[in-house]
Design a protein around this motif. Structure first.
Motif, PDB file in Angstrom:
ATOM      1  N   ARG A 129      17.749   6.245   4.319  1.00 36.21           N
ATOM      2  CA  ARG A 129      17.177   6.576   3.019  1.00 36.21           C
ATOM      3  C   ARG A 129      17.065   5.305   2.180  1.00 36.21           C
ATOM      4  O   ARG A 129      18.024   4.548   2.045  1.00 36.21           O
ATOM      5  CB  ARG A 129      18.054   7.591   2.286  1.00 36.21           C
ATOM      6  N   ASP A 130      15.882   5.088   1.632  1.00 37.85           N
ATOM      7  CA  ASP A 130      15.679   3.897   0.809  1.00 37.85           C
ATOM      8  C   ASP A 130      14.617   4.209  -0.235  1.00 37.85           C
ATOM      9  O   ASP A 130      13.723   5.031  -0.010  1.00 37.85           O
ATOM     10  CB  ASP A 130      15.230   2.712   1.674  1.00 37.85           C
ATOM     11  N   VAL A 131      14.716   3.573  -1.390  1.00 34.02           N
ATOM     12  CA  VAL A 131      13.672   3.658  -2.404  1.00 34.02           C
ATOM     13  C   VAL A 131      12.744   2.474  -2.188  1.00 34.02           C
ATOM     14  O   VAL A 131      13.177   1.313  -2.250  1.00 34.02           O
ATOM     15  CB  VAL A 131      14.252   3.635  -3.828  1.00 34.02           C
ATOM     16  N   LEU A 132      11.495   2.767  -1.896  1.00 29.16           N
ATOM     17  CA  LEU A 132      10.523   1.712  -1.610  1.00 29.16           C
ATOM     18  C   LEU A 132       9.511   1.598  -2.735  1.00 29.16           C
ATOM     19  O   LEU A 132       9.111   2.607  -3.335  1.00 29.16           O
ATOM     20  CB  LEU A 132       9.775   2.012  -0.295  1.00 29.16           C
ATOM     21  N   ASN A 133       9.100   0.364  -3.011  1.00 29.34           N
ATOM     22  CA  ASN A 133       8.002   0.098  -3.934  1.00 29.34           C
ATOM     23  C   ASN A 133       6.734  -0.130  -3.122  1.00 29.34           C
ATOM     24  O   ASN A 133       6.721  -0.950  -2.194  1.00 29.34           O
ATOM     25  CB  ASN A 133       8.299  -1.136  -4.789  1.00 29.34           C
ATOM     26  N   PHE A 134       5.672   0.594  -3.459  1.00 28.53           N
ATOM     27  CA  PHE A 134       4.421   0.534  -2.712  1.00 28.53           C
ATOM     28  C   PHE A 134       3.357  -0.178  -3.551  1.00 28.53           C
ATOM     29  O   PHE A 134       3.041   0.257  -4.660  1.00 28.53           O
ATOM     30  CB  PHE A 134       3.938   1.936  -2.353  1.00 28.53           C
ATOM     31  N   THR A 135       2.812  -1.244  -3.005  1.00 29.43           N
ATOM     32  CA  THR A 135       1.733  -1.972  -3.668  1.00 29.43           C
ATOM     33  C   THR A 135       0.397  -1.421  -3.195  1.00 29.43           C
ATOM     34  O   THR A 135       0.128  -1.368  -1.992  1.00 29.43           O
ATOM     35  CB  THR A 135       1.807  -3.477  -3.346  1.00 29.43           C
ATOM     36  N   ILE A 136      -0.426  -0.999  -4.133  1.00 30.46           N
ATOM     37  CA  ILE A 136      -1.726  -0.403  -3.816  1.00 30.46           C
ATOM     38  C   ILE A 136      -2.836  -1.360  -4.233  1.00 30.46           C
ATOM     39  O   ILE A 136      -2.895  -1.797  -5.382  1.00 30.46           O
ATOM     40  CB  ILE A 136      -1.891   0.945  -4.538  1.00 30.46           C
ATOM     41  N   GLU A 137      -3.700  -1.689  -3.277  1.00 25.87           N
ATOM     42  CA  GLU A 137      -4.846  -2.557  -3.530  1.00 25.87           C
ATOM     43  C   GLU A 137      -6.074  -1.982  -2.856  1.00 25.87           C
ATOM     44  O   GLU A 137      -6.000  -1.519  -1.710  1.00 25.87           O
ATOM     45  CB  GLU A 137      -4.581  -3.977  -3.011  1.00 25.87           C
ATOM     46  N   ASP A 138      -7.196  -2.003  -3.557  1.00 27.72           N
ATOM     47  CA  ASP A 138      -8.467  -1.527  -3.000  1.00 27.72           C
ATOM     48  C   ASP A 138      -8.345  -0.114  -2.429  1.00 27.72           C
ATOM     49  O   ASP A 138      -8.878   0.206  -1.358  1.00 27.72           O
ATOM     50  CB  ASP A 138      -8.982  -2.486  -1.919  1.00 27.72           C
ATOM     51  N   GLY A 139      -7.582   0.729  -3.124  1.00 28.43           N
ATOM     52  CA  GLY A 139      -7.506   2.126  -2.759  1.00 28.43           C
ATOM     53  C   GLY A 139      -6.579   2.455  -1.606  1.00 28.43           C
ATOM     54  O   GLY A 139      -6.634   3.564  -1.065  1.00 28.43           O
ATOM     55  N   ALA A 140      -5.717   1.509  -1.215  1.00 29.96           N
ATOM     56  CA  ALA A 140      -4.799   1.777  -0.105  1.00 29.96           C
ATOM     57  C   ALA A 140      -3.483   1.047  -0.338  1.00 29.96           C
ATOM     58  O   ALA A 140      -3.435   0.022  -1.027  1.00 29.96           O
ATOM     59  CB  ALA A 140      -5.413   1.347   1.226  1.00 29.96           C
ATOM     60  N   VAL A 141      -2.400   1.578   0.240  1.00 32.58           N
ATOM     61  CA  VAL A 141      -1.111   0.886   0.191  1.00 32.58           C
ATOM     62  C   VAL A 141      -1.167  -0.275   1.182  1.00 32.58           C
ATOM     63  O   VAL A 141      -1.486  -0.083   2.363  1.00 32.58           O
ATOM     64  CB  VAL A 141       0.044   1.833   0.561  1.00 32.58           C
ATOM     65  N   VAL A 142      -0.865  -1.471   0.700  1.00 34.24           N
ATOM     66  CA  VAL A 142      -0.915  -2.652   1.565  1.00 34.24           C
ATOM     67  C   VAL A 142       0.475  -3.203   1.863  1.00 34.24           C
ATOM     68  O   VAL A 142       0.644  -4.001   2.794  1.00 34.24           O
ATOM     69  CB  VAL A 142      -1.779  -3.766   0.930  1.00 34.24           C
ATOM     70  N   ARG A 143       1.469  -2.757   1.090  1.00 31.88           N
ATOM     71  CA  ARG A 143       2.816  -3.304   1.287  1.00 31.88           C
ATOM     72  C   ARG A 143       3.840  -2.346   0.687  1.00 31.88           C
ATOM     73  O   ARG A 143       3.593  -1.710  -0.327  1.00 31.88           O
ATOM     74  CB  ARG A 143       2.936  -4.684   0.641  1.00 31.88           C
ATOM     75  N   ALA A 144       5.007  -2.252   1.353  1.00 33.88           N
ATOM     76  CA  ALA A 144       6.121  -1.452   0.832  1.00 33.88           C
ATOM     77  C   ALA A 144       7.401  -2.218   1.071  1.00 33.88           C
ATOM     78  O   ALA A 144       7.644  -2.716   2.174  1.00 33.88           O
ATOM     79  CB  ALA A 144       6.182  -0.091   1.517  1.00 33.88           C
ATOM     80  N   GLU A 145       8.220  -2.337   0.043  1.00 35.17           N
ATOM     81  CA  GLU A 145       9.475  -3.066   0.181  1.00 35.17           C
ATOM     82  C   GLU A 145      10.580  -2.375  -0.589  1.00 35.17           C
ATOM     83  O   GLU A 145      10.337  -1.695  -1.581  1.00 35.17           O
ATOM     84  CB  GLU A 145       9.322  -4.511  -0.284  1.00 35.17           C
ATOM     85  N   SER A 146      11.797  -2.552  -0.097  1.00 32.04           N
ATOM     86  CA  SER A 146      12.960  -1.914  -0.707  1.00 32.04           C
ATOM     87  C   SER A 146      13.097  -2.346  -2.161  1.00 32.04           C
ATOM     88  O   SER A 146      13.019  -3.537  -2.480  1.00 32.04           O
ATOM     89  CB  SER A 146      14.222  -2.285   0.071  1.00 32.04           C
ATOM     90  N   ALA A 147      13.315  -1.378  -3.039  1.00 36.48           N
ATOM     91  CA  ALA A 147      13.426  -1.687  -4.466  1.00 36.48           C
ATOM     92  C   ALA A 147      14.712  -2.438  -4.784  1.00 36.48           C
ATOM     93  O   ALA A 147      14.740  -3.295  -5.664  1.00 36.48           O
ATOM     94  CB  ALA A 147      13.349  -0.400  -5.285  1.00 36.48           C
ATOM     95  N   SER A 148      15.801  -2.115  -4.071  1.00 34.60           N
ATOM     96  CA  SER A 148      17.097  -2.718  -4.369  1.00 34.60           C
ATOM     97  C   SER A 148      17.572  -3.691  -3.302  1.00 34.60           C
ATOM     98  O   SER A 148      18.521  -4.446  -3.525  1.00 34.60           O
ATOM     99  CB  SER A 148      18.156  -1.625  -4.536  1.00 34.60           C
TER     100      SER A 148
END
Length: 297
Positions: A129-148
């Motif tokens: 289980r992890d909280v991920l931050n999702f970067t959205i560019e040009d209408g799609a998620v391009v990257r996800a990384e652990s928030a903590s």
């Protein structure tokens, strides 16, 4: 620095995320399934999972205290996510994600002669289980990384429950992680009211999910069927809960939980049986997103 005029927008969190954001996150995670992991990262660096603390506790061996390395080596499946929010100023979305990785460990121990030996193996049925931050560019998620930068791992093969009802509640709770279910208050409320001996049909976009649970004093059998609107085809999954006397040879359920959930479906190769339902449902709802082939070591 954020101006006072921009501050309300900067701190605003979308409590009910737009459906398109949820779909983008789900599609990204489905594409990541099958990817190899090194240091919690996929080879292309688009997915980064936080470091797991106290992972040695997952190893069910007497010498587990000698574990010095636990690694996530491949993403086998994802079991869903919840608590989705979005920062309106940056456009970054976040969600609590539940992943099913392949996990390996290594360590050392002293044998009977006092010599040091190494030992290694795989840890089955782990959920991360992890909280991920999702970067959205040009209408799609391009990257996800652990928030903590930290994640929590749990799970144990053939886990025992104190009561059959407890195991059924775990199954229903896991199903709320399917975004189409858990992020819809009406559907999640209906699922929470389902009891052993009952049935329920949920409309999930262009699909129908029917859950039927038959039970007796010997446990319960839950059957999940997914059909596509306008299609005659259907897929089904059966999950069973039974008493395992080998886990409770003294007949003391309070001390030795022995109600065990299992499934004969191949999905059990990717997730613990009590978590197989959300993994399977997500895979049925997104059939066009085939899992990637495992990368060669």
């Amino acid at each position: 620095m954020v101006s006072l005029q921009e501050l309300p927008e900067a701190v605003f969190v979308l409590d009910e995320p737009d459906a398109s954001v949820v779909e983008k996150i789900e599609a990204f995670l489905r594409r990541a399934v099958g990817s190899s992991l090194e240091g919690g990262r996929t080879p292309d660096g688009t997915l980064s999972i936080g470091e797991i603390k106290d992972a040695g506790e997952l190893v069910d061996e007497w010498d587990a205290d000698q574990i010095h390395d636990v690694s996530l080596v491949r993403l086998k499946a994802f079991a869903g996510f919840n608590e989705v929010s979005i920062d309106r100023l940056t456009g970054v979305a976040s969600a609590q994600v539940f992943l099913c990785p392949e996990v390996e460990y290594s360590g050392w121990a002293l044998d009977a002669d006092g010599a040091t030996r190494t030992h290694s193996g795989r840890i089955p049925d782990v959920i991360v289980r992890d909280v991920l931050n999702f970067t959205i560019e040009d209408g799609a998620v391009v990257r996800a990384e652990s928030a903590s930068g930290e994640a929590v791992a749990f799970g144990r093969r053939n886990r025992g429950f104190g009561e059959a009802d407890e195991a059924f509640s775990e199954l229903l709770d896991a199903l709320t992680l399917v975004p189409a279910v858990g992020l819809n208050p009406e559907l999640s409320a209906g699922l929470a009211d389902l009891e052993i001996g009952g049935d329920l049909t949920l409309t999930l976009g262009g699909h129908f999910l029917t859950i039927t649970c038959d039970g007796s004093g010997d446990g319960w059998v839950a059957t999940l069927v997914v059909t596509k609107d306008g299609s005659g085809s259907a897929a089904s999954l059966e999950v069973t809960c039974q008493w395992d006397p080998s886990k409770n040879p003294y007949g003391m359920p309070d001390l030795f939980p022995a109600w065990v959930v299992y499934t004969e479906s191949e999905v059990s190769d990717r997730a613990p049986a009590e978590w197989a339902a959300p993994v399977w449902v997500i895979e049925q709802l997104m059939p066009n997103e085939e899992p990637s082939a495992p990368s060669s070591p």
